[in-house]
Design a protein around this motif. Structure first.
Motif, PDB file in Angstrom:
ATOM      1  N   MET A 222      49.943  22.810  -9.885  1.00  0.00           N
ATOM      2  CA  MET A 222      50.012  23.677 -11.057  1.00  0.00           C
ATOM      3  C   MET A 222      51.452  24.122 -11.270  1.00  0.00           C
ATOM      4  O   MET A 222      52.074  24.702 -10.378  1.00  0.00           O
ATOM      5  CB  MET A 222      49.098  24.901 -10.857  1.00  0.00           C
ATOM      6  N   ASN A 223      51.996  23.812 -12.463  1.00  0.00           N
ATOM      7  CA  ASN A 223      53.387  24.175 -12.729  1.00  0.00           C
ATOM      8  C   ASN A 223      53.522  25.667 -13.055  1.00  0.00           C
ATOM      9  O   ASN A 223      52.535  26.400 -13.170  1.00  0.00           O
ATOM     10  CB  ASN A 223      53.948  23.330 -13.867  1.00  0.00           C
ATOM     11  N   GLY A 224      54.791  26.085 -13.208  1.00  0.00           N
ATOM     12  CA  GLY A 224      55.042  27.499 -13.426  1.00  0.00           C
ATOM     13  C   GLY A 224      54.458  28.027 -14.719  1.00  0.00           C
ATOM     14  O   GLY A 224      54.002  29.179 -14.788  1.00  0.00           O
ATOM     15  N   LYS A 225      54.446  27.204 -15.775  1.00  0.00           N
ATOM     16  CA  LYS A 225      53.924  27.657 -17.054  1.00  0.00           C
ATOM     17  C   LYS A 225      52.438  27.945 -16.972  1.00  0.00           C
ATOM     18  O   LYS A 225      51.947  28.954 -17.505  1.00  0.00           O
ATOM     19  CB  LYS A 225      54.191  26.587 -18.114  1.00  0.00           C
ATOM     20  N   LYS A 226      51.695  27.067 -16.278  1.00  0.00           N
ATOM     21  CA  LYS A 226      50.261  27.294 -16.144  1.00  0.00           C
ATOM     22  C   LYS A 226      49.973  28.512 -15.263  1.00  0.00           C
ATOM     23  O   LYS A 226      49.007  29.239 -15.504  1.00  0.00           O
ATOM     24  CB  LYS A 226      49.602  26.042 -15.552  1.00  0.00           C
ATOM     25  N   LYS A 227      50.809  28.724 -14.249  1.00  0.00           N
ATOM     26  CA  LYS A 227      50.617  29.896 -13.392  1.00  0.00           C
ATOM     27  C   LYS A 227      50.818  31.182 -14.186  1.00  0.00           C
ATOM     28  O   LYS A 227      50.064  32.155 -14.034  1.00  0.00           O
ATOM     29  CB  LYS A 227      51.593  29.835 -12.213  1.00  0.00           C
ATOM     30  N   ARG A 228      51.865  31.206 -15.039  1.00  0.00           N
ATOM     31  CA  ARG A 228      52.100  32.388 -15.859  1.00  0.00           C
ATOM     32  C   ARG A 228      50.951  32.616 -16.843  1.00  0.00           C
ATOM     33  O   ARG A 228      50.525  33.754 -17.068  1.00  0.00           O
ATOM     34  CB  ARG A 228      53.419  32.239 -16.626  1.00  0.00           C
ATOM     35  N   LEU A 229      50.417  31.509 -17.409  1.00  0.00           N
ATOM     36  CA  LEU A 229      49.296  31.627 -18.340  1.00  0.00           C
ATOM     37  C   LEU A 229      48.063  32.166 -17.628  1.00  0.00           C
ATOM     38  O   LEU A 229      47.363  33.050 -18.152  1.00  0.00           O
ATOM     39  CB  LEU A 229      48.991  30.261 -18.955  1.00  0.00           C
ATOM     40  N   LEU A 230      47.791  31.648 -16.418  1.00  0.00           N
ATOM     41  CA  LEU A 230      46.651  32.136 -15.646  1.00  0.00           C
ATOM     42  C   LEU A 230      46.825  33.599 -15.291  1.00  0.00           C
ATOM     43  O   LEU A 230      45.881  34.402 -15.359  1.00  0.00           O
ATOM     44  CB  LEU A 230      46.485  31.292 -14.378  1.00  0.00           C
ATOM     45  N   GLY A 231      48.057  33.974 -14.911  1.00  0.00           N
ATOM     46  CA  GLY A 231      48.321  35.375 -14.590  1.00  0.00           C
ATOM     47  C   GLY A 231      48.118  36.280 -15.786  1.00  0.00           C
ATOM     48  O   GLY A 231      47.563  37.382 -15.660  1.00  0.00           O
ATOM     49  N   ASP A 232      48.545  35.827 -16.976  1.00  0.00           N
ATOM     50  CA  ASP A 232      48.357  36.623 -18.193  1.00  0.00           C
ATOM     51  C   ASP A 232      46.873  36.780 -18.518  1.00  0.00           C
ATOM     52  O   ASP A 232      46.420  37.869 -18.922  1.00  0.00           O
ATOM     53  CB  ASP A 232      49.080  35.974 -19.371  1.00  0.00           C
ATOM     54  N   VAL A 233      46.109  35.706 -18.351  1.00  0.00           N
ATOM     55  CA  VAL A 233      44.678  35.768 -18.640  1.00  0.00           C
ATOM     56  C   VAL A 233      43.992  36.760 -17.709  1.00  0.00           C
ATOM     57  O   VAL A 233      43.183  37.605 -18.141  1.00  0.00           O
ATOM     58  CB  VAL A 233      44.041  34.371 -18.512  1.00  0.00           C
ATOM     59  N   ILE A 234      44.304  36.680 -16.416  1.00  0.00           N
ATOM     60  CA  ILE A 234      43.707  37.606 -15.444  1.00  0.00           C
ATOM     61  C   ILE A 234      44.094  39.047 -15.775  1.00  0.00           C
ATOM     62  O   ILE A 234      43.266  39.973 -15.722  1.00  0.00           O
ATOM     63  CB  ILE A 234      44.144  37.234 -14.017  1.00  0.00           C
ATOM     64  N   PHE A 235      45.350  39.238 -16.143  1.00  0.00           N
ATOM     65  CA  PHE A 235      45.825  40.589 -16.461  1.00  0.00           C
ATOM     66  C   PHE A 235      45.083  41.164 -17.668  1.00  0.00           C
ATOM     67  O   PHE A 235      44.593  42.301 -17.631  1.00  0.00           O
ATOM     68  CB  PHE A 235      47.334  40.566 -16.732  1.00  0.00           C
ATOM     69  N   TYR A 236      44.969  40.374 -18.736  1.00  0.00           N
ATOM     70  CA  TYR A 236      44.319  40.874 -19.947  1.00  0.00           C
ATOM     71  C   TYR A 236      42.821  41.073 -19.744  1.00  0.00           C
ATOM     72  O   TYR A 236      42.237  42.015 -20.292  1.00  0.00           O
ATOM     73  CB  TYR A 236      44.575  39.915 -21.115  1.00  0.00           C
ATOM     74  N   VAL A 237      42.201  40.220 -18.964  1.00  0.00           N
ATOM     75  CA  VAL A 237      40.773  40.417 -18.661  1.00  0.00           C
ATOM     76  C   VAL A 237      40.576  41.717 -17.891  1.00  0.00           C
ATOM     77  O   VAL A 237      39.648  42.496 -18.174  1.00  0.00           O
ATOM     78  CB  VAL A 237      40.214  39.218 -17.870  1.00  0.00           C
ATOM     79  N   PHE A 238      41.460  41.974 -16.932  1.00  0.00           N
ATOM     80  CA  PHE A 238      41.371  43.206 -16.147  1.00  0.00           C
ATOM     81  C   PHE A 238      41.590  44.430 -17.038  1.00  0.00           C
ATOM     82  O   PHE A 238      40.856  45.425 -16.948  1.00  0.00           O
ATOM     83  CB  PHE A 238      42.398  43.176 -15.023  1.00  0.00           C
TER      84      PHE A 238
ATOM     85  N   ILE B 187      41.226  44.688 -20.353  1.00  0.00           N
ATOM     86  CA  ILE B 187      40.120  44.851 -21.288  1.00  0.00           C
ATOM     87  C   ILE B 187      38.895  45.428 -20.585  1.00  0.00           C
ATOM     88  O   ILE B 187      38.219  46.332 -21.108  1.00  0.00           O
ATOM     89  CB  ILE B 187      39.777  43.504 -21.954  1.00  0.00           C
ATOM     90  N   GLY B 188      38.602  44.928 -19.380  1.00  0.00           N
ATOM     91  CA  GLY B 188      37.477  45.467 -18.621  1.00  0.00           C
ATOM     92  C   GLY B 188      37.670  46.932 -18.276  1.00  0.00           C
ATOM     93  O   GLY B 188      36.736  47.739 -18.393  1.00  0.00           O
ATOM     94  N   LEU B 189      38.886  47.294 -17.875  1.00  0.00           N
ATOM     95  CA  LEU B 189      39.172  48.699 -17.563  1.00  0.00           C
ATOM     96  C   LEU B 189      39.074  49.563 -18.812  1.00  0.00           C
ATOM     97  O   LEU B 189      38.567  50.695 -18.754  1.00  0.00           O
ATOM     98  CB  LEU B 189      40.570  48.812 -16.945  1.00  0.00           C
ATOM     99  N   GLY B 190      39.532  49.028 -19.946  1.00  0.00           N
ATOM    100  CA  GLY B 190      39.433  49.780 -21.200  1.00  0.00           C
ATOM    101  C   GLY B 190      37.993  50.028 -21.599  1.00  0.00           C
ATOM    102  O   GLY B 190      37.636  51.129 -22.034  1.00  0.00           O
TER     103      GLY B 190
END
Length: 282
Positions: A1-17, A19-22
């Motif tokens: 997994m390249n760096g771009k996909k890692k950043r995308l996965l990290g962003d998805v996890i962050f926004y899901v967290f 939104i769930g907290l909100g």
């Protein structure tokens, strides 16, 4: 997994967290709003569901009618009178005190500032009894004066400290230029400091409005007649330990009591963020 996909996965996890907290934080408000439209038997029997089986608008009608011959409009008016007076008084007198500490040199300035900081850490319960005795001797109990007077006499120490930090971030060269043009110290405050203080003033107004509108202890101590009760006391009067609590009207009026705060926060959110972000920065 390249760096771009890692950043995308990290962003998805962050926004899901986030939104769930909100959703978790907003859920109690949503539950209150939905329960205010539910039948009394369904409020706690079907507490998880946010969608009423039938919409009972009578809860709002019954709650707005109030009790004891006093409509809920009276309680909203009382809270609005107290809160608006405290907010305006805190903004005017608090900004004057903050300007004095931030810009004017006088004797015992550091001592008085230390006393100001000490009162921030002073619990309100310590001063409650002495204040009540003073207001009782002045025959001001059962009036709005004990609720409004502290805001008219300098505001709360926390708000003064916030405005002091903001004023310290305003360049003194502006004061010096105004003095050269013949401006007095009050003129500097009125023409230079106050317009630049708008973000901090909006922040103070928002917090002061929310704290005063939601205050339960002070109205409970000082207000005896039902005709001058505030919204917080009126909501408490819906609860009857010996008889029964009218949960539908209670939740309906609780929902309406949040409306002024939500509207003010939505319209002035930009200034709130700006005021907090820039306070204390030089």
């Amino acid at each position: 997994m390249n760096g771009k996909k890692k950043r995308l996965l990290g962003d998805v996890i962050f926004y899901v967290f986030v939104i769930g907290l909100g959703i978790l934080m907003v859920y109690p408000i949503l539950w209150m709003l939905s329960s205010s439209l539910k039948p009394a038997t369904e409020i706690f029997n079907n507490a998880v569901s946010l969608w009423p089986s039938e919409f009972v608008w009578e809860n709002y009608q019954s709650g707005w009618a109030g009790f004891g011959g006093i409509g809920f409009a009276t309680y909203f008016r009382n809270s609005l009178i107290v809160t608006s007076t405290v907010v305006i008084g805190t903004m005017i007198t608090g900004s004057l005190v903050a300007y004095g500490f931030a810009r004017i040199d006088f004797k015992m300035k550091n001592v008085l500032f230390a006393c100001l900081m000490a009162t921030i850490m002073l619990p309100v319960q310590i001063t409650l009894i002495p204040q009540y005795i003073i207001f009782n001797e002045l025959d001001l109990v059962n009036t709005f004066v004990p609720l409004m007077l502290p805001g008219l006499m300098g505001g709360q120490p926390f708000f003064i400290f916030l405005m002091i930090q903001f004023i310290r971030g305003i360049p003194r060269e502006l004061d010096e230029a105004a003095i050269v043009d013949g401006c007095s110290k009050f003129g500097i405050y009125w023409r230079i400091i106050l317009p630049l203080l708008k973000p901090a003033l909006v922040t103070v107004a928002l917090f002061c409005f929310m704290w005063t509108w939601d205050d339960f202890l002070a109205p409970l101590i000082y207000l005896n007649d039902a005709s001058i009760h505030t919204v917080t006391i009126a909501l408490r009067n819906f609860m009857d330990v010996s008889g029964g609590t009218s949960w539908g009207p209670l939740l309906a009026m609780s929902s309406l009591s949040l409306l002024p705060q939500l509207l003010i926060f939505v319209f002035f959110q930009k200034y709130l963020v700006q005021g907090i972000a820039t306070t204390g920065l030089k």
